[in-house]
Design a protein around this motif. Structure first.
Motif, PDB file in Angstrom:
ATOM      1  N   LEU A  87       0.281   1.847  -0.560  1.00 24.41           N
ATOM      2  CA  LEU A  87       0.181   3.314  -0.431  1.00 24.41           C
ATOM      3  C   LEU A  87       1.333   3.894   0.397  1.00 24.41           C
ATOM      4  CD1 LEU A  87      -2.107   5.298  -1.489  1.00 24.41           C
ATOM      5  CD2 LEU A  87      -2.619   2.880  -1.692  1.00 24.41           C
ATOM      6  N   LYS A  88       2.200   3.024   0.927  1.00 22.48           N
ATOM      7  CA  LYS A  88       3.345   3.544   1.688  1.00 22.48           C
ATOM      8  C   LYS A  88       4.224   4.376   0.751  1.00 22.48           C
ATOM      9  CE  LYS A  88       3.516  -0.003   5.221  1.00 22.48           C
ATOM     10  NZ  LYS A  88       4.356  -0.865   6.056  1.00 22.48           N
ATOM     11  N   PRO A  89       4.611   5.562   1.187  1.00 27.36           N
ATOM     12  CA  PRO A  89       5.349   6.447   0.274  1.00 27.36           C
ATOM     13  C   PRO A  89       6.688   5.853  -0.165  1.00 27.36           C
ATOM     14  CG  PRO A  89       4.544   7.665   2.187  1.00 27.36           C
ATOM     15  CD  PRO A  89       4.330   6.210   2.482  1.00 27.36           C
ATOM     16  N   LYS A  90       7.018   6.106  -1.396  1.00 24.08           N
ATOM     17  CA  LYS A  90       8.317   5.708  -1.934  1.00 24.08           C
ATOM     18  C   LYS A  90       9.406   6.486  -1.196  1.00 24.08           C
ATOM     19  CE  LYS A  90      10.917   5.577  -6.233  1.00 24.08           C
ATOM     20  NZ  LYS A  90      10.830   5.523  -7.680  1.00 24.08           N
ATOM     21  N   SER A  91      10.470   5.781  -0.810  1.00 25.93           N
ATOM     22  CA  SER A  91      11.580   6.437  -0.118  1.00 25.93           C
ATOM     23  C   SER A  91      12.824   5.590  -0.328  1.00 25.93           C
ATOM     24  CB  SER A  91      11.269   6.552   1.380  1.00 25.93           C
ATOM     25  OG  SER A  91      11.164   5.250   1.938  1.00 25.93           O
ATOM     26  N   GLU A  92      13.937   6.052   0.237  1.00 24.37           N
ATOM     27  CA  GLU A  92      15.174   5.270   0.084  1.00 24.37           C
ATOM     28  C   GLU A  92      15.023   3.895   0.712  1.00 24.37           C
ATOM     29  OE1 GLU A  92      18.793   7.194   1.276  1.00 24.37           O
ATOM     30  OE2 GLU A  92      18.396   8.885  -0.074  1.00 24.37           O
ATOM     31  N   GLU A  93      14.353   3.855   1.871  1.00 23.40           N
ATOM     32  CA  GLU A  93      14.157   2.570   2.541  1.00 23.40           C
ATOM     33  C   GLU A  93      13.085   1.732   1.840  1.00 23.40           C
ATOM     34  OE1 GLU A  93      13.148   5.543   5.047  1.00 23.40           O
ATOM     35  OE2 GLU A  93      15.090   5.868   4.078  1.00 23.40           O
ATOM     36  N   ASN A  94      12.199   2.402   1.124  1.00 21.65           N
ATOM     37  CA  ASN A  94      11.077   1.705   0.487  1.00 21.65           C
ATOM     38  C   ASN A  94      10.978   2.125  -0.989  1.00 21.65           C
ATOM     39  OD1 ASN A  94       8.747   0.258   0.025  1.00 21.65           O
ATOM     40  ND2 ASN A  94       7.395   1.808   0.915  1.00 21.65           N
ATOM     41  N   PRO A  95      11.958   1.685  -1.798  1.00 16.31           N
ATOM     42  CA  PRO A  95      12.012   2.148  -3.195  1.00 16.31           C
ATOM     43  C   PRO A  95      10.816   1.692  -4.040  1.00 16.31           C
ATOM     44  CG  PRO A  95      13.659   0.440  -2.777  1.00 16.31           C
ATOM     45  CD  PRO A  95      13.067   0.784  -1.446  1.00 16.31           C
ATOM     46  N   ASP A  96      10.104   0.653  -3.575  1.00 15.52           N
ATOM     47  CA  ASP A  96       8.939   0.186  -4.331  1.00 15.52           C
ATOM     48  C   ASP A  96       7.631   0.836  -3.877  1.00 15.52           C
ATOM     49  OD1 ASP A  96      10.543  -1.524  -5.812  1.00 15.52           O
ATOM     50  OD2 ASP A  96      10.397  -3.108  -4.291  1.00 15.52           O
TER      51      ASP A  96
END
Ligand SMILES: [Zn+2]
Length: 302
Positions: free
Chosen positions: A136-145
């Motif tokens: 559920l961690k939001p998608k972001s540049e650091e977390n593309p998945d």
């Protein structure tokens, strides 16, 4: 015998005529309740006999797995996951459900609720609360998945959620901030049932923690009064966000709880004193260790 046959035939014809006269909104809708084991959250599974819509999907993926099995047993396609408001006990399960039911889509009644969900998840990640629910961690540049909230949550146009092949749910959202900034309720005329979301808790302590200010609590109380007036002549079954279903009497019980909570938290000399007093008044209410504890924590400063 012949007379009986004629009467039966006449009755059947009448039934067919009545069914034919039903507008799509009035098509018979049924509901099943999945009662979550975590935080007493309810998920409501609506059926028009051909497809399913689920309202609210639990606080933990472990619960969502059980909910998915419950839905699968119905043997009908799930088309929509309706999230009533932006609190994680009502939406955390959506990632698992989307994986289990790729044909379904997550819907909310308006953009505000979508932004509430994104805001809450962004905050939860910042304090580490999503470490137990990493998908559920939001998608972001650091977390593309990460979970793509923007892409995965669709905002409905208007207050109607259509079933596949007939019938619809009417959503109401015209509420002031209360238990949450923005809340959705559903009234189903054929069931005479109000799905109140978190305006109502039944034998469960109310969430009045971070963000639920005294002004919000007053809005909440006023809305319970307004439901009392709006539904007085219908006495619907109330299906709350948390706890067992009830009748309209639940509203007065909740108003009394709110008044007690306001009085106790205003006068208590410590958090512990408020806790003891509220638990003394409501000994059989669930979730004291979480919902009541954090509500008192927010409203009693000493
Ligand atoms: Zn809730």
């Amino acid at each position: 015998m012949i007379r009986k046959l004629i009467i039966t035939a006449a009755t059947s014809t009448l039934l067919l005529v009545l069914l034919a006269c039903q507008s799509p909104q009035e098509m018979q809708i049924e509901v099943d309740v999945y009662k979550g084991g975590v935080a007493t959250v309810n998920s409501y599974i609506f059926s028009n006999g051909k497809s399913l819509i689920v309202m609210d999907v639990q606080r933990a993926t472990s619960e969502a797995k059980k909910l998915a099995e419950f839905i699968e047993q119905k043997g009908l396609p799930l088309t929509h996951i309706l999230v009533s408001h932006g609190h994680p006990d009502h939406y955390t399960g959506m990632d698992w459900l989307l994986k289990e039911f790729p044909g379904a889509k997550v819907v909310v009644a308006n953009e505000d609720i979508k932004q509430d969900i994104i805001g809450f998840s962004t905050w939860m990640e910042s304090v580490g609360w999503l470490d137990t629910e990493p998908t559920l961690k939001p998608k972001s540049e650091e977390n593309p998945d990460g979970f793509d909230y923007e892409e995965n949550i669709t905002v409905l146009k208007g207050n109607t959620l259509e079933f596949n092949e007939g019938g619809s749910l009417q959503l109401s959202t015209q509420y002031k901030p209360a238990e949450c900034e923005h809340l959705t309720t559903v009234y189903v005329p054929g069931l005479n049932a109000l799905f109140s979301s978190d305006f109502c808790y039944s034998k469960v302590h109310l969430w009045m923690g971070a963000g639920v200010t005294n002004a919000h609590i007053q809005n909440w109380r006023e809305q319970l009064d307004a439901f009392n007036v709006e539904f007085a002549d219908r006495n619907p079954t109330i299906y709350p966000g948390h706890g067992e279903s009830s009748d309209l009497g639940l509203l007065d019980e909740l108003i009394r709880y709110i008044d007690d909570f306001e009085r106790v938290t205003a006068s208590a000399s410590s958090k512990q004193e408020a806790m003891t007093e509220m638990q003394g008044l409501y000994p059989d209410y669930a979730e004291a260790d979480f919902l009541l504890k954090y509500s008192i924590d927010f409203h009693v400063k000493k």
